[in-house]
Design a protein around this motif. Structure first.
Motif, PDB file in Angstrom:
ATOM      1  N   GLU A  46       0.843  -1.213   0.000  1.00 35.87           N
ATOM      2  CA  GLU A  46       0.000   0.000   0.000  1.00 35.87           C
ATOM      3  C   GLU A  46       0.872   1.255   0.000  1.00 35.87           C
ATOM      4  O   GLU A  46       0.644   2.193  -0.773  1.00 35.87           O
ATOM      5  N   GLU A  47       1.856   1.274   0.874  1.00 34.53           N
ATOM      6  CA  GLU A  47       2.756   2.431   0.965  1.00 34.53           C
ATOM      7  C   GLU A  47       3.494   2.676  -0.339  1.00 34.53           C
ATOM      8  O   GLU A  47       3.574   3.810  -0.837  1.00 34.53           O
ATOM      9  N   MET A  48       4.033   1.604  -0.934  1.00 30.03           N
ATOM     10  CA  MET A  48       4.819   1.760  -2.152  1.00 30.03           C
ATOM     11  C   MET A  48       3.936   2.054  -3.357  1.00 30.03           C
ATOM     12  O   MET A  48       4.353   2.752  -4.293  1.00 30.03           O
ATOM     13  N   ASP A  61       8.849   0.302 -13.213  1.00 33.33           N
ATOM     14  CA  ASP A  61       9.567   0.938 -12.100  1.00 33.33           C
ATOM     15  C   ASP A  61       8.960   0.512 -10.764  1.00 33.33           C
ATOM     16  O   ASP A  61       9.682   0.233  -9.794  1.00 33.33           O
ATOM     17  N   PHE A  62       7.636   0.469 -10.713  1.00 32.81           N
ATOM     18  CA  PHE A  62       6.946   0.061  -9.491  1.00 32.81           C
ATOM     19  C   PHE A  62       7.302  -1.383  -9.135  1.00 32.81           C
ATOM     20  O   PHE A  62       7.623  -1.701  -7.982  1.00 32.81           O
ATOM     21  N   LEU A  63       7.277  -2.253 -10.145  1.00 39.88           N
ATOM     22  CA  LEU A  63       7.628  -3.659  -9.906  1.00 39.88           C
ATOM     23  C   LEU A  63       9.082  -3.792  -9.455  1.00 39.88           C
ATOM     24  O   LEU A  63       9.396  -4.547  -8.538  1.00 39.88           O
ATOM     25  N   ALA A  64       9.972  -3.021 -10.084  1.00 41.76           N
ATOM     26  CA  ALA A  64      11.387  -3.076  -9.708  1.00 41.76           C
ATOM     27  C   ALA A  64      11.585  -2.636  -8.269  1.00 41.76           C
ATOM     28  O   ALA A  64      12.376  -3.236  -7.518  1.00 41.76           O
ATOM     29  N   ASP A  65      10.867  -1.582  -7.850  1.00 31.63           N
ATOM     30  CA  ASP A  65      10.974  -1.098  -6.466  1.00 31.63           C
ATOM     31  C   ASP A  65      10.492  -2.155  -5.478  1.00 31.63           C
ATOM     32  O   ASP A  65      11.101  -2.367  -4.419  1.00 31.63           O
ATOM     33  N   LEU A  66       9.394  -2.820  -5.809  1.00 31.68           N
ATOM     34  CA  LEU A  66       8.868  -3.872  -4.948  1.00 31.68           C
ATOM     35  C   LEU A  66       9.879  -5.006  -4.787  1.00 31.68           C
ATOM     36  O   LEU A  66      10.169  -5.451  -3.668  1.00 31.68           O
ATOM     37  N   GLU A  68      13.101  -4.989  -5.382  1.00 28.16           N
ATOM     38  CA  GLU A  68      14.325  -4.527  -4.732  1.00 28.16           C
ATOM     39  C   GLU A  68      14.153  -4.488  -3.217  1.00 28.16           C
ATOM     40  O   GLU A  68      15.040  -4.906  -2.466  1.00 28.16           O
ATOM     41  N   ALA A  69      13.006  -4.004  -2.756  1.00 28.61           N
ATOM     42  CA  ALA A  69      12.733  -3.960  -1.319  1.00 28.61           C
ATOM     43  C   ALA A  69      12.676  -5.362  -0.734  1.00 28.61           C
ATOM     44  O   ALA A  69      13.205  -5.618   0.356  1.00 28.61           O
ATOM     45  N   GLU A  70      12.052  -6.278  -1.447  1.00 33.24           N
ATOM     46  CA  GLU A  70      11.958  -7.667  -0.973  1.00 33.24           C
ATOM     47  C   GLU A  70      13.341  -8.312  -0.883  1.00 33.24           C
ATOM     48  O   GLU A  70      13.668  -8.973   0.103  1.00 33.24           O
ATOM     49  N   CYS A  71      14.154  -8.105  -1.910  1.00 30.11           N
ATOM     50  CA  CYS A  71      15.499  -8.691  -1.915  1.00 30.11           C
ATOM     51  C   CYS A  71      16.372  -8.120  -0.794  1.00 30.11           C
ATOM     52  O   CYS A  71      17.116  -8.853  -0.138  1.00 30.11           O
ATOM     53  N   ALA A  72      16.263  -6.821  -0.559  1.00 26.94           N
ATOM     54  CA  ALA A  72      17.062  -6.176   0.486  1.00 26.94           C
ATOM     55  C   ALA A  72      16.676  -6.710   1.862  1.00 26.94           C
ATOM     56  O   ALA A  72      17.545  -7.031   2.688  1.00 26.94           O
ATOM     57  N   ASP A  73      15.383  -6.834   2.117  1.00 31.54           N
ATOM     58  CA  ASP A  73      14.931  -7.342   3.409  1.00 31.54           C
ATOM     59  C   ASP A  73      15.274  -8.818   3.572  1.00 31.54           C
ATOM     60  O   ASP A  73      15.627  -9.268   4.664  1.00 31.54           O
ATOM     61  N   ARG A  74      15.176  -9.562   2.476  1.00 32.86           N
ATOM     62  CA  ARG A  74      15.510 -10.985   2.550  1.00 32.86           C
ATOM     63  C   ARG A  74      16.986 -11.180   2.878  1.00 32.86           C
ATOM     64  O   ARG A  74      17.345 -12.052   3.670  1.00 32.86           O
ATOM     65  N   GLU A  75      17.857 -10.360   2.300  1.00 36.46           N
ATOM     66  CA  GLU A  75      19.283 -10.445   2.583  1.00 36.46           C
ATOM     67  C   GLU A  75      19.566 -10.084   4.041  1.00 36.46           C
ATOM     68  O   GLU A  75      20.387 -10.718   4.700  1.00 36.46           O
ATOM     69  N   GLU A  76      18.861  -9.082   4.545  1.00 35.68           N
ATOM     70  CA  GLU A  76      19.036  -8.682   5.952  1.00 35.68           C
ATOM     71  C   GLU A  76      18.566  -9.793   6.880  1.00 35.68           C
ATOM     72  O   GLU A  76      19.232 -10.095   7.894  1.00 35.68           O
ATOM     73  N   ARG A  77      17.468 -10.434   6.560  1.00 38.50           N
ATOM     74  CA  ARG A  77      16.972 -11.545   7.380  1.00 38.50           C
ATOM     75  C   ARG A  77      17.944 -12.720   7.350  1.00 38.50           C
ATOM     76  O   ARG A  77      18.137 -13.403   8.361  1.00 38.50           O
ATOM     77  N   ARG A  78      18.557 -12.938   6.182  1.00 38.72           N
ATOM     78  CA  ARG A  78      19.525 -14.027   6.059  1.00 38.72           C
ATOM     79  C   ARG A  78      20.757 -13.763   6.932  1.00 38.72           C
ATOM     80  O   ARG A  78      21.273 -14.657   7.588  1.00 38.72           O
ATOM     81  N   LYS A  79      21.220 -12.520   6.952  1.00 38.31           N
ATOM     82  CA  LYS A  79      22.364 -12.169   7.807  1.00 38.31           C
ATOM     83  C   LYS A  79      22.038 -12.428   9.270  1.00 38.31           C
ATOM     84  O   LYS A  79      22.841 -13.022  10.006  1.00 38.31           O
TER      85      LYS A  79
END
Length: 271
Positions: A46-48, A61-66, A68-79
């Protein structure tokens, strides 16, 4: 007549979105995100979407932003998961190490070890020094950096590892336990040399070193120099074999003899 038609057109309100249809779309998105394990997109859609509409982003662009956000959070969760699975006894980071208190350890040296290249190259690391000189902090901090780089790390003390191996041997699970320690990329072995091992315990520990030879890295923190390891491993041949394995092509850091903890205690007393 033409002007009247124009006025009429302007007064016609924009069609209202079908609330039922919108709810159906939201449900589809929610269920799809659950099924595909996309928690970030599910929580931020909703926010994005509002941001994309405000900025008039294209669909791509909207799909890419979505994504990218998912990949970034997934990498942080993996760490976070890899650090948690390393089983460190307490959080310690390299950036918190007080280099000014121990001139034997330089930031340049430690930064090199924060890079996982030495682990992927299966090189050992030995931290040698007296109690209170920062060995455990460095061991945990380096291990944390390696885990956050995406590699599997396991921390344990020597006595806990020996006890675990002895229990596994009694329960006929020794091979499975040794194999489990062999699968991690980096084994951090703390308090090495703090106890005298009998022949059976020394042989059990030696199997860990043999399992990991040329397959994974070992990082050791010891309060005893290599010349005194014969007090831990009473079998001279076994001691020589272990020293040979942990020093070949190794990174060796001598943290010195001046205890940081003792110095801090003395400072507090003077106050």
């Amino acid at each position: 007549m033409s002007q009247s038609r124009t006025t009429t057109r302007k007064r016609v309100p924009s069609p209202r979105p079908d609330a039922g249809a919108q709810e159906a779309v939201d449900t589809v998105i929610d269920e799809a995100c659950r099924a595909l394990h996309l928690p970030t997109i599910r929580s931020r859609i909703e926010e994005m979407a509002a941001t994309a509409m405000r900025e008039r982003s294209s669909y791509k662009d909207f799909l890419a932003d979505l994504l990218e956000a998912e990949c970034a959070d997934r990498e942080e969760r993996r760490k976070i998961r890899l650090v948690r699975e390393a089983n460190f006894p307490r959080p310690k980071r390299l950036e918190d190490f007080k280099f000014e208190e121990n001139p034997n350890v330089t930031p340049e040296m430690v930064c090199t070890l924060a890079d996982p290249a030495w682990v992927t190259g299966r090189q050992p690391l030995c931290l040698i020094g007296d109690s209170g000189t920062g060995k455990s902090h460095l061991l945990i901090g380096i291990g944390t950096a390696i885990a956050e780089a995406g590699l599997r790390v396991r921390y344990t003390t020597t006595v806990n590892l020996v006890n675990e191996l002895a229990e596994a041997a009694d329960e006929k699970k020794l091979a499975r336990t040794i194999a489990r320690y062999g699968r991690v990329d980096l084994l951090c072995l703390d308090e090495f040399g703090y106890l005298d091992l009998d022949k059976t315990s020394a042989k059990l520990l030696f199997q860990i070193f043999t399992e990991r030879e040329e397959r994974g890295s070992i990082a050791i923190a010891s309060n005893a120099p290599f010349s005194e390891w014969k007090q831990t491993f009473t079998d001279p041949r076994l001691c020589t074999a272990i020293v040979d394995r942990v020093t070949f092509n190794a990174h060796i850091i001598e943290t010195g003899t001046d205890s940081y903890r003792l110095a801090q205690t003395q400072k507090k007393r003077k106050r």
